[in-house]
Design a protein around this motif. Sequence first.
Motif, PDB file in Angstrom:
ATOM      1  N   GLY A 138      68.188  14.773  88.312  1.00 30.47           N
ATOM      2  CA  GLY A 138      66.856  15.074  87.819  1.00 30.47           C
ATOM      3  C   GLY A 138      66.871  15.455  86.354  1.00 30.47           C
ATOM      4  N   ARG A 139      65.776  15.123  85.644  1.00 31.69           N
ATOM      5  CA  ARG A 139      65.692  15.411  84.216  1.00 31.69           C
ATOM      6  C   ARG A 139      64.479  16.238  83.835  1.00 31.69           C
ATOM      7  NH1 ARG A 139      67.309   9.682  81.478  1.00 31.69           N
ATOM      8  NH2 ARG A 139      69.479   9.673  82.129  1.00 31.69           N
ATOM      9  N   ALA A 149      63.733  11.364  87.473  1.00 31.39           N
ATOM     10  CA  ALA A 149      65.165  11.156  87.669  1.00 31.39           C
ATOM     11  C   ALA A 149      65.643   9.880  86.991  1.00 31.39           C
ATOM     12  CB  ALA A 149      65.470  11.084  89.166  1.00 31.39           C
ATOM     13  N   THR A 150      66.946   9.700  87.040  1.00 32.67           N
ATOM     14  CA  THR A 150      67.545   8.489  86.515  1.00 32.67           C
ATOM     15  C   THR A 150      67.246   7.328  87.457  1.00 32.67           C
ATOM     16  OG1 THR A 150      69.597   8.983  87.670  1.00 32.67           O
ATOM     17  CG2 THR A 150      69.412   9.771  85.403  1.00 32.67           C
ATOM     18  N   PRO A 187      59.635   8.094  97.075  1.00 31.71           N
ATOM     19  CA  PRO A 187      59.623   8.276  95.619  1.00 31.71           C
ATOM     20  C   PRO A 187      58.693   7.281  94.941  1.00 31.71           C
ATOM     21  CG  PRO A 187      61.598   7.112  96.277  1.00 31.71           C
ATOM     22  CD  PRO A 187      60.886   7.516  97.544  1.00 31.71           C
ATOM     23  N   LEU A 188      58.281   7.624  93.729  1.00 30.62           N
ATOM     24  CA  LEU A 188      57.534   6.708  92.885  1.00 30.62           C
ATOM     25  C   LEU A 188      58.560   5.881  92.132  1.00 30.62           C
ATOM     26  CD1 LEU A 188      55.019   9.327  91.452  1.00 30.62           C
ATOM     27  CD2 LEU A 188      54.652   7.777  93.370  1.00 30.62           C
ATOM     28  N   ARG A 189      58.313   4.601  91.977  1.00 32.49           N
ATOM     29  CA  ARG A 189      59.266   3.701  91.324  1.00 32.49           C
ATOM     30  C   ARG A 189      58.740   3.204  89.994  1.00 32.49           C
ATOM     31  NH1 ARG A 189      64.170   4.415  93.317  1.00 32.49           N
ATOM     32  NH2 ARG A 189      64.153   4.485  95.555  1.00 32.49           N
ATOM     33  N   ALA A 190      59.661   2.799  89.114  1.00 32.94           N
ATOM     34  CA  ALA A 190      59.289   2.332  87.778  1.00 32.94           C
ATOM     35  C   ALA A 190      58.466   1.060  87.824  1.00 32.94           C
ATOM     36  CB  ALA A 190      60.533   2.117  86.924  1.00 32.94           C
ATOM     37  N   PHE A 232      63.897   8.421  83.594  1.00 32.78           N
ATOM     38  CA  PHE A 232      62.755   9.154  83.070  1.00 32.78           C
ATOM     39  C   PHE A 232      63.232  10.449  82.437  1.00 32.78           C
ATOM     40  CE2 PHE A 232      60.670   6.677  86.510  1.00 32.78           C
ATOM     41  CZ  PHE A 232      59.866   5.920  85.691  1.00 32.78           C
ATOM     42  N   THR A 233      62.657  10.780  81.285  1.00 28.70           N
ATOM     43  CA  THR A 233      63.057  11.977  80.561  1.00 28.70           C
ATOM     44  C   THR A 233      61.948  13.020  80.486  1.00 28.70           C
ATOM     45  OG1 THR A 233      62.424  10.939  78.479  1.00 28.70           O
ATOM     46  CG2 THR A 233      64.732  10.752  79.151  1.00 28.70           C
TER      47      THR A 233
END
Length: 125
Positions: free
Chosen positions: A9-10, A25-26, A43-46, A68-69
Amino acid sequence: YKTRVPTPGRALAYDAARCLLYVAATQGAVHVVDLEAGRFVDPLRASSELGDDADGVASQKKKNAPGFTRLAVPSCGEVLPVLAAAGEDGAVRFWDRRASDRTPVAVLSVVGNDADHRPEVTAIA
């Protein structure tokens, strides 16, 4: 209480109205923890391109998805229920938190002069 996030996690964002914790997260995922139920939800995806191959193995696209940052639940969350996540690829993705679809409803991309290098988005609010 302790919990482990499936990928590193970021950033964190809390949705008080729904008692959800979002973990940026990455590998292009935003993990969602239902704090009331005490469990992870999908989860939500890119992007909708992410998925598994026919044999159930994660595709290469998933491995190369942007990390994601930054993560934000805007203060107008009840009027406009969106979640925003910024990533290493220079794009900000928006999800409608009411929708059952776990892919972004909009993507705002930062375009630089160099096509090979997009600037990383470092802040969203």
